[in-house]
Design a protein around this motif. Structure first.
Motif, PDB file in Angstrom:
ATOM      1  N   ASP A   3      28.531  22.178  37.095  1.00 33.31           N
ATOM      2  CA  ASP A   3      28.580  22.243  38.552  1.00 33.31           C
ATOM      3  C   ASP A   3      28.187  23.637  39.041  1.00 33.31           C
ATOM      4  N   SER A   4      27.395  24.315  38.241  1.00 33.93           N
ATOM      5  CA  SER A   4      26.940  25.645  38.618  1.00 33.93           C
ATOM      6  C   SER A   4      25.522  25.563  39.150  1.00 33.93           C
ATOM      7  N   ALA A   5      24.790  26.654  39.049  1.00 31.89           N
ATOM      8  CA  ALA A   5      23.426  26.665  39.576  1.00 31.89           C
ATOM      9  C   ALA A   5      22.532  25.735  38.788  1.00 31.89           C
ATOM     10  N   ALA A   6      21.587  25.108  39.485  1.00 32.00           N
ATOM     11  CA  ALA A   6      20.687  24.166  38.840  1.00 32.00           C
ATOM     12  C   ALA A   6      19.751  24.904  37.895  1.00 32.00           C
ATOM     13  N   PRO A   7      19.452  24.327  36.727  1.00 36.02           N
ATOM     14  CA  PRO A   7      18.560  24.969  35.778  1.00 36.02           C
ATOM     15  C   PRO A   7      17.124  24.915  36.261  1.00 36.02           C
ATOM     16  N   SER A   8      16.316  25.832  35.806  1.00 34.85           N
ATOM     17  CA  SER A   8      14.890  25.810  36.116  1.00 34.85           C
ATOM     18  C   SER A   8      14.106  25.647  34.838  1.00 34.85           C
ATOM     19  N   ALA A   9      12.903  25.062  34.949  1.00 36.74           N
ATOM     20  CA  ALA A   9      12.090  24.826  33.768  1.00 36.74           C
ATOM     21  C   ALA A   9      11.178  26.016  33.536  1.00 36.74           C
ATOM     22  N   SER A  10      11.215  26.569  32.340  1.00 37.21           N
ATOM     23  CA  SER A  10      10.396  27.730  32.050  1.00 37.21           C
ATOM     24  C   SER A  10       9.423  27.464  30.911  1.00 37.21           C
ATOM     25  N   SER A  11       9.427  26.260  30.376  1.00 35.82           N
ATOM     26  CA  SER A  11       8.538  25.922  29.280  1.00 35.82           C
ATOM     27  C   SER A  11       7.730  24.693  29.651  1.00 35.82           C
ATOM     28  N   THR A  12       6.797  24.337  28.788  1.00 36.96           N
ATOM     29  CA  THR A  12       5.971  23.157  29.044  1.00 36.96           C
ATOM     30  C   THR A  12       6.817  21.905  29.094  1.00 36.96           C
ATOM     31  N   ALA A  13       7.758  21.800  28.173  1.00 42.33           N
ATOM     32  CA  ALA A  13       8.662  20.651  28.164  1.00 42.33           C
ATOM     33  C   ALA A  13       9.646  20.779  29.318  1.00 42.33           C
ATOM     34  N   LEU A 131      12.525  23.316  41.458  1.00 40.30           N
ATOM     35  CA  LEU A 131      12.752  22.803  40.113  1.00 40.30           C
ATOM     36  C   LEU A 131      11.574  21.931  39.707  1.00 40.30           C
ATOM     37  N   THR A 132      11.075  22.142  38.503  1.00 42.34           N
ATOM     38  CA  THR A 132       9.940  21.363  38.026  1.00 42.34           C
ATOM     39  C   THR A 132      10.385  20.409  36.941  1.00 42.34           C
ATOM     40  N   GLY A 133      10.141  19.127  37.146  1.00 38.35           N
ATOM     41  CA  GLY A 133      10.546  18.110  36.189  1.00 38.35           C
ATOM     42  C   GLY A 133       9.368  17.331  35.654  1.00 38.35           C
ATOM     43  N   ALA A 134       9.530  16.804  34.448  1.00 39.85           N
ATOM     44  CA  ALA A 134       8.488  15.963  33.869  1.00 39.85           C
ATOM     45  C   ALA A 134       8.381  14.650  34.635  1.00 39.85           C
ATOM     46  N   ALA A 135       9.507  14.167  35.104  1.00 44.45           N
ATOM     47  CA  ALA A 135       9.566  12.937  35.903  1.00 44.45           C
ATOM     48  C   ALA A 135      10.756  13.053  36.835  1.00 44.45           C
ATOM     49  N   VAL A 136      10.768  12.215  37.847  1.00 40.70           N
ATOM     50  CA  VAL A 136      11.860  12.211  38.820  1.00 40.70           C
ATOM     51  C   VAL A 136      12.301  10.775  39.060  1.00 40.70           C
ATOM     52  N   VAL A 137      13.612  10.576  39.091  1.00 44.47           N
ATOM     53  CA  VAL A 137      14.179   9.275  39.447  1.00 44.47           C
ATOM     54  C   VAL A 137      15.005   9.468  40.715  1.00 44.47           C
ATOM     55  N   VAL A 138      14.626   8.800  41.780  1.00 48.25           N
ATOM     56  CA  VAL A 138      15.351   8.889  43.046  1.00 48.25           C
ATOM     57  C   VAL A 138      16.380   7.763  43.087  1.00 48.25           C
ATOM     58  N   ALA A 139      17.646   8.149  43.144  1.00 45.01           N
ATOM     59  CA  ALA A 139      18.740   7.170  43.162  1.00 45.01           C
ATOM     60  C   ALA A 139      19.762   7.583  44.216  1.00 45.01           C
ATOM     61  N   THR A 140      19.268   7.810  45.430  1.00 46.89           N
ATOM     62  CA  THR A 140      20.121   8.301  46.511  1.00 46.89           C
ATOM     63  C   THR A 140      20.877   7.197  47.238  1.00 46.89           C
ATOM     64  N   GLY A 141      20.582   5.946  46.896  1.00 51.00           N
ATOM     65  CA  GLY A 141      21.381   4.850  47.425  1.00 51.00           C
ATOM     66  C   GLY A 141      20.763   4.074  48.566  1.00 51.00           C
ATOM     67  N   TYR A 142      20.995   2.765  48.546  1.00 55.27           N
ATOM     68  CA  TYR A 142      20.498   1.878  49.603  1.00 55.27           C
ATOM     69  C   TYR A 142      21.225   2.163  50.912  1.00 55.27           C
ATOM     70  N   ASN A 143      22.532   2.403  50.812  1.00 58.64           N
ATOM     71  CA  ASN A 143      23.345   2.701  52.000  1.00 58.64           C
ATOM     72  C   ASN A 143      23.546   4.212  52.089  1.00 58.64           C
ATOM     73  N   HIS A 144      22.536   4.892  52.577  1.00 61.45           N
ATOM     74  CA  HIS A 144      22.550   6.359  52.555  1.00 61.45           C
ATOM     75  C   HIS A 144      23.084   6.973  53.849  1.00 61.45           C
ATOM     76  N   THR A 145      22.493   6.591  54.970  1.00 59.40           N
ATOM     77  CA  THR A 145      22.833   7.215  56.252  1.00 59.40           C
ATOM     78  C   THR A 145      23.255   6.146  57.254  1.00 59.40           C
ATOM     79  N   PRO A 146      24.457   6.251  57.819  1.00 62.40           N
ATOM     80  CA  PRO A 146      24.921   5.239  58.777  1.00 62.40           C
ATOM     81  C   PRO A 146      23.958   5.077  59.948  1.00 62.40           C
ATOM     82  N   LEU A 147      23.739   3.815  60.333  1.00 59.93           N
ATOM     83  CA  LEU A 147      22.844   3.503  61.448  1.00 59.93           C
ATOM     84  C   LEU A 147      23.669   2.994  62.628  1.00 59.93           C
TER      85      LEU A 147
END
Length: 396
Positions: A3-13, A131-147
């Motif tokens: 739960d600290s600072a997010a890591p950053s990518a510094s290599s090809t992988a 942050l640089t990722g090899a791939a990204v999965v968005v899973a923020t939820g169907y019920n995200h913001t009240p309408l």
């Protein structure tokens, strides 16, 4: 769990970044980890399962415990067949701990775009992080913001209006006249909760009559039927559902809830899942929940209904749904449809955005948790097989 600072990518992988620490995001992170791929979950709140923590107190899953577990960890039998909100939260916490998932809390991703070298994805996040990722999965939820609809006269309405997202229990409404707007699962269950909690009068405002199904009949969960028919053509399921509905659900037309003219599965494909009965049928038949017309607007202390009538409730609870709120995050990538939903969900990435995946943005008749669990395995498999993704591997 980090739960600290997010890591950053510094290599090809690079790691795979999973945006959202709810059931869908946690399941994907586990499925990737099980394949030796480093997955980092980015969660904007301070804990996993934040959306579940905000649900109303009486909420229980409408899907069975056995068919609601995420991959790699069963839900405890002591949770019962219909798992409570609090037990879902406990399960998600245990899931993250049990699988030693890498989770960074307090980090909100505001925008996803292609990395400069074109081989991955760049995420812009809280505090100016990139942050640089090899791939990204968005899973923020169907019920995200009240309408909350932009009803005419709402700004000057003298009464109390809250979205269902802010409803917890009926205690504040005991002895009061309450109008619940919206006859989906949330609105139906809140209406019953208000009756049982001592509200003096409960009205349920309905624009389109919902399909109502019994959560379980003679021990057979409605979810089981949903699993069996989910691959059948829409028309066939619609025809099968009609006689089933007549046998299991009484005609409530005289109480203001006629049987819908549109087929059940047609409505599911339009994004409206059936209402699982947890007491609404009896409450409507007994007159404890009064069905009224849709709300068209407000005038001082009155709510204006579509049939021309006016009512003066003490409080209005708007069970009017949510939006996905993906436009700022990925809208510029041409991966959303006219409704703001991803053009694909699960193991398929958009053709114009390879390496970008979405999980949990459908409303399946077979149960959302079941489907996100299945999709997690498929997404992880697709990423593992993608030779163009130079993913970080976990130490053996």
């Amino acid at each position: 769990m980090a739960d600290s600072a997010a890591p950053s990518a510094s290599s090809t992988a690079r790691p795979v970044y999973v945006v959202g620490g709810g059931p869908g995001g946690l399941a994907v992170a586990y499925a990737l980890r099980a394949r030796g791929i480093r997955a980092v979950v980015l969660e904007k709140s301070d804990r996993v399962g934040s959306s579940w923590r905000r649900h109303y107190d009486r909420l229980h899953l409408h899907t069975t415990r056995r068919l609601s577990a995420l991959p790699g960890l069963a839900m405890p039998r002591r949770f019962g067949r219909w798992v409570s909100r609090d037990d879902v939260v406990r399960y998600l916490e245990k899931y993250a701990e049990h699988h030693e998932l890498e989770i960074v809390t307090g980090v909100e991703v505001s925008r996803v775009e292609r990395s400069a070298d074109g081989t991955g994805w760049l995420l812009h996040a809280t505090g100016g992080r990139e942050l640089t990722g090899a791939a990204v999965v968005v899973a923020t939820g169907y019920n995200h913001t009240p309408l909350l609809p932009d009803w005419p006269g709402l700004d000057s309405y003298a009464g109390e209006v809250v979205h269902a997202a802010d409803y917890r229990n009926p205690a504040p409404y005991a002895g009061r006249d309450v109008l619940v707007v919206g006859a989906g699962n949330t609105g139906a269950e809140i209406a019953v909760d208000l009756v049982e909690g001592g509200a003096s009068r409960v009205r349920l405002s309905v624009r389109t009559a919902p399909h109502i199904v019994r959560r379980s009949t003679a021990g057979w969960a409605a979810q089981y039927t949903g699993v069996l028919v989910r691959r059948l053509p829409v028309g066939i399921v619609d025809r099968l559902a009609r006689p089933m509905a007549k046998l299991s659900v009484p005609d409530l037309s005289e109480h203001g809830l006629p049987r819908p003219g549109t087929g059940l599965y047609t409505r599911v494909h339009e994004g409206a899942i059936p209402v699982q009965d947890v007491g609404l049928i009896d409450a409507v038949r007994k007159g404890e929940v009064e069905v009224v017309a849709a709300v068209d607007g407000f005038d001082k202390a009155e709510a204006l209904l579509a049939d021309g009538t006016r009512v003066t409730p003490d409080a209005v609870i708007a069970a009017t749904g949510y939006i996905r709120a993906l436009e700022n995050l990925v809208g510029h990538l041409a991966v959303l449809d006219a409704r703001g939903l991803p053009v694909v969900n699960g193991a398929r990435a958009p053709m114009n955005a390879p390496g970008l995946y979405f999980s949990g943005f459908v409303t399946p008749i077979s149960g959302t948790l079941r489907e996100v669990a299945i999709d997690a395995e498929k997404i992880a498999k697709a990423i593992a097989k993608d030779g163009n993704r130079q993913v970080s591997r976990l130490p053996v």
